[in-house]
Write a protein that holds these residues in place. Structure first.
Motif, PDB file in Angstrom:
ATOM      1  N   CYS A  32      46.328  43.016  38.202  1.00 17.18           N
ATOM      2  CA  CYS A  32      47.756  43.197  38.484  1.00 17.18           C
ATOM      3  C   CYS A  32      48.405  43.899  37.300  1.00 17.18           C
ATOM      4  O   CYS A  32      48.593  43.288  36.245  1.00 17.18           O
ATOM      5  N   GLY A  33      48.707  45.176  37.452  1.00 16.93           N
ATOM      6  CA  GLY A  33      49.342  45.935  36.377  1.00 16.93           C
ATOM      7  C   GLY A  33      48.492  47.118  35.955  1.00 16.93           C
ATOM      8  O   GLY A  33      47.265  47.062  35.993  1.00 16.93           O
ATOM      9  N   ARG A  34      49.160  48.195  35.528  1.00 13.21           N
ATOM     10  CA  ARG A  34      48.462  49.428  35.159  1.00 13.21           C
ATOM     11  C   ARG A  34      48.904  49.939  33.789  1.00 13.21           C
ATOM     12  O   ARG A  34      48.940  51.140  33.539  1.00 13.21           O
ATOM     13  N   SER A  35      49.240  49.017  32.903  1.00  6.47           N
ATOM     14  CA  SER A  35      49.695  49.437  31.574  1.00  6.47           C
ATOM     15  C   SER A  35      48.552  50.073  30.792  1.00  6.47           C
ATOM     16  O   SER A  35      47.370  49.817  31.056  1.00  6.47           O
ATOM     17  N   ASN A  36      48.917  50.903  29.824  1.00  6.06           N
ATOM     18  CA  ASN A  36      47.911  51.531  28.960  1.00  6.06           C
ATOM     19  C   ASN A  36      47.280  50.524  28.013  1.00  6.06           C
ATOM     20  O   ASN A  36      46.215  50.785  27.446  1.00  6.06           O
ATOM     21  N   ILE A  37      47.936  49.375  27.838  1.00  2.70           N
ATOM     22  CA  ILE A  37      47.461  48.376  26.883  1.00  2.70           C
ATOM     23  C   ILE A  37      46.504  47.377  27.531  1.00  2.70           C
ATOM     24  O   ILE A  37      45.549  46.924  26.902  1.00  2.70           O
ATOM     25  N   VAL A  38      46.743  47.027  28.802  1.00  6.21           N
ATOM     26  CA  VAL A  38      45.913  46.005  29.453  1.00  6.21           C
ATOM     27  C   VAL A  38      45.280  46.504  30.757  1.00  6.21           C
ATOM     28  O   VAL A  38      44.055  46.572  30.878  1.00  6.21           O
TER      29      VAL A  38
END
Length: 200
Positions: free
Chosen positions: A164-170
């Protein structure tokens, strides 16, 4: 399937014990790993994160230093600090604590870090190496998530993993790690995010 709570604290102790042994072996060869953390401003979460990293470094026997700049610091003040640490022979790793103040271009700062010292794994060189399955440094949160799965006996191999989520960090790095063709990954991955419809 019954949900299982994983004890992150116990696994963290296990990993720190292993790292302490590795640091001790390096010291026997006259090498003390050095980590520099750069924090801009007094964001409470950032202060807490950096403090935790300082304690962890001390616990495992790694030398660390934190450089603190005021919230008002400009890019022109921050970038030379990064360049200085890139050139410092006693520094093996550089970590710029995020988020940075809005007036500073975070990508510009992260891209300036020497990829060989980029312990957060955010430099484009390290992101690319991770994507092709030849990682040097990997982002800590997704790497930690994989370690939690493996060490708790919940291998992702052959599983369908939903992120769940598409951040560059996670989100994106975790996806890249889990689709690799190796025994620590080899998962089928679905990424859902703010643009995904009908998730329920």
């Amino acid at each position: 399937m019954t949900a299982k709570i994983i004890s992150g604290n116990e696994i963290a102790k296990e990993i720190r014990a292993e790292l302490k042994e590795r640091a001790a072996r390096l010291k026997e060869r006259g090498v003390t790993p050095g980590l520099v953390m750069i924090r801009v401003g007094e964001d409470p979460a950032s202060v807490s994160y950096v403090s935790g990293k300082e304690k962890a470094a001390e616990e495992i026997g790694v030398w660390s230093q934190t450089i603190v700049l005021p919230e008002s610091a400009s890019e022109e003040e921050l970038l030379p600090k990064v360049e200085e640490m890139n050139k410092a022979e006693h520094v093996d790793g550089i970590l710029v604590q995020l988020p940075l103040p809005k007036h500073i271009n975070a990508a510009k700062v992260l891209n300036l870090i020497d990829p060989a010292k980029d312990v957060d794994g955010f430099h484009p060189v390290n992101v690319g190496k991770m994507l092709i399955g030849d990682p040097y440094f990997m982002p800590c949160t997704p790497h930690g998530a994989v370690e939690l799965m493996i060490r708790s006996g919940n291998s992702p191999e052959g599983k369908h993993v939903v992120i769940c989520g598409r951040s560059n960090i996670v989100g994106k790095p975790l996806m890249a790690m889990l689709v690799q063709k190796n025994k620590r990954a080899n998962a089928t991955v679905t990424v859902v995010h703010t643009g995904t419809k009908n998730m329920a």
